[in-house]
Design a protein around this motif. Structure first.
Motif, PDB file in Angstrom:
ATOM      1  N   ALA A 108       3.508   1.631 -14.475  1.00  0.00           N
ATOM      2  CA  ALA A 108       3.251   0.371 -15.284  1.00  0.00           C
ATOM      3  C   ALA A 108       4.363   0.292 -16.498  1.00  0.00           C
ATOM      4  O   ALA A 108       4.031  -0.389 -17.437  1.00  0.00           O
ATOM      5  N   ALA A 109       5.459   0.801 -16.235  1.00  0.00           N
ATOM      6  CA  ALA A 109       6.593   0.549 -17.127  1.00  0.00           C
ATOM      7  C   ALA A 109       7.217  -0.641 -17.163  1.00  0.00           C
ATOM      8  O   ALA A 109       7.192  -1.613 -16.160  1.00  0.00           O
ATOM      9  N   PHE A 110       7.977  -1.160 -18.315  1.00  0.00           N
ATOM     10  CA  PHE A 110       8.747  -2.474 -18.321  1.00  0.00           C
ATOM     11  C   PHE A 110      10.106  -2.336 -17.595  1.00  0.00           C
ATOM     12  O   PHE A 110      10.700  -1.262 -18.579  1.00  0.00           O
ATOM     13  N   THR A 111      10.389  -2.493 -16.970  1.00  0.00           N
ATOM     14  CA  THR A 111      11.880  -2.409 -16.270  1.00  0.00           C
ATOM     15  C   THR A 111      12.521  -3.912 -16.073  1.00  0.00           C
ATOM     16  O   THR A 111      11.812  -5.018 -15.865  1.00  0.00           O
TER      17      THR A 111
ATOM     18  N   PHE B   6      -2.724  -8.985  -9.317  1.00  0.00           N
ATOM     19  CA  PHE B   6      -1.550  -7.962  -9.774  1.00  0.00           C
ATOM     20  C   PHE B   6      -1.011  -8.174 -11.070  1.00  0.00           C
ATOM     21  O   PHE B   6      -1.389  -9.342 -11.862  1.00  0.00           O
ATOM     22  N   THR B   7      -0.542  -7.227 -12.025  1.00  0.00           N
ATOM     23  CA  THR B   7       0.174  -7.354 -13.083  1.00  0.00           C
ATOM     24  C   THR B   7       1.453  -6.939 -12.902  1.00  0.00           C
ATOM     25  O   THR B   7       1.811  -5.957 -12.432  1.00  0.00           O
TER      26      THR B   7
ATOM     27  N   CYS C 104      -1.519  -3.152  -9.062  1.00  0.00           N
ATOM     28  CA  CYS C 104      -2.372  -3.930  -8.418  1.00  0.00           C
ATOM     29  C   CYS C 104      -3.524  -3.437  -7.940  1.00  0.00           C
ATOM     30  O   CYS C 104      -3.794  -2.284  -8.244  1.00  0.00           O
ATOM     31  N   ASP C 105      -4.905  -4.353  -7.866  1.00  0.00           N
ATOM     32  CA  ASP C 105      -5.853  -3.752  -7.585  1.00  0.00           C
ATOM     33  C   ASP C 105      -5.898  -3.112  -6.005  1.00  0.00           C
ATOM     34  O   ASP C 105      -5.187  -3.343  -5.289  1.00  0.00           O
TER      35      ASP C 105
ATOM     36  N   ARG D 248       0.861  -1.349   0.180  1.00  0.00           N
ATOM     37  CA  ARG D 248      -0.063   0.049   0.099  1.00  0.00           C
ATOM     38  C   ARG D 248       0.880   1.245   0.199  1.00  0.00           C
ATOM     39  O   ARG D 248       0.501   2.057  -0.757  1.00  0.00           O
ATOM     40  N   THR D 249       2.048   1.259   0.691  1.00  0.00           N
ATOM     41  CA  THR D 249       2.667   2.339   0.751  1.00  0.00           C
ATOM     42  C   THR D 249       3.457   2.605  -0.705  1.00  0.00           C
ATOM     43  O   THR D 249       3.755   3.722  -1.067  1.00  0.00           O
ATOM     44  N   ALA D 250       4.023   1.691  -1.259  1.00  0.00           N
ATOM     45  CA  ALA D 250       4.740   1.510  -2.590  1.00  0.00           C
ATOM     46  C   ALA D 250       3.845   1.672  -3.583  1.00  0.00           C
ATOM     47  O   ALA D 250       4.296   1.937  -4.625  1.00  0.00           O
ATOM     48  N   ALA D 251       2.533   1.531  -3.577  1.00  0.00           N
ATOM     49  CA  ALA D 251       1.549   1.564  -4.679  1.00  0.00           C
ATOM     50  C   ALA D 251       1.587   2.888  -5.427  1.00  0.00           C
ATOM     51  O   ALA D 251       1.294   2.767  -6.649  1.00  0.00           O
ATOM     52  N   ASP D 252       1.829   3.867  -4.868  1.00  0.00           N
ATOM     53  CA  ASP D 252       1.809   5.196  -5.794  1.00  0.00           C
ATOM     54  C   ASP D 252       3.011   5.101  -6.460  1.00  0.00           C
ATOM     55  O   ASP D 252       3.068   5.887  -7.364  1.00  0.00           O
ATOM     56  N   SER D 253       4.058   4.642  -5.887  1.00  0.00           N
ATOM     57  CA  SER D 253       5.397   4.612  -6.797  1.00  0.00           C
ATOM     58  C   SER D 253       5.614   3.643  -7.787  1.00  0.00           C
ATOM     59  O   SER D 253       6.208   3.860  -8.628  1.00  0.00           O
TER      60      SER D 253
END
Length: 101
Positions: free
Chosen positions: A30-33, A47-48, A40-41, A22-27
């Protein structure tokens, strides 16, 4: 370059895992790295995971899938894979608009 998309569900996340996601969700983007990124929902159930793998592999899709799963494992969250899609970017053709005279 291979682009691997893994769709799955989280399996048995601990409270600490949920808080970290939840903390990291904002960071998450959707990039390919090469390290891979999650989307995730809001319930943190599905998740994807997107990962980019170098294309100098002789084994192709299988090796790219294994490396993407290793990158997913490195994040440390318990999961269950539902689907894996691999795109070999060397096979992608780009259509360019012709020049008008």
């Amino acid at each position: 370059m291979f682009r691997v998309t893994i769709r799955g569900t989280f399996a048995g996340l601990s409270d600490a895992d949920r808080a970290a996601l939840r903390t990291a969700a904002d960071s998450f983007g959707a990039a390919f790295t090469e390290a891979g990124t999650f989307t995730c929902d809001s319930s943190l159930s599905a998740f994807t995971f997107r990962c980019q793998v170098p294309a100098d592999l002789e084994d192709g899709d299988q090796e790219a899938t294994q490396r993407a799963i290793a990158a997913l494992d490195a994040h440390g969250y318990p999961y269950r894979i539902l689907r894996v899609a691999v795109t070999d970017m060397r096979d992608i053709k780009i259509r360019r608009k012709g020049r008008r005279r």
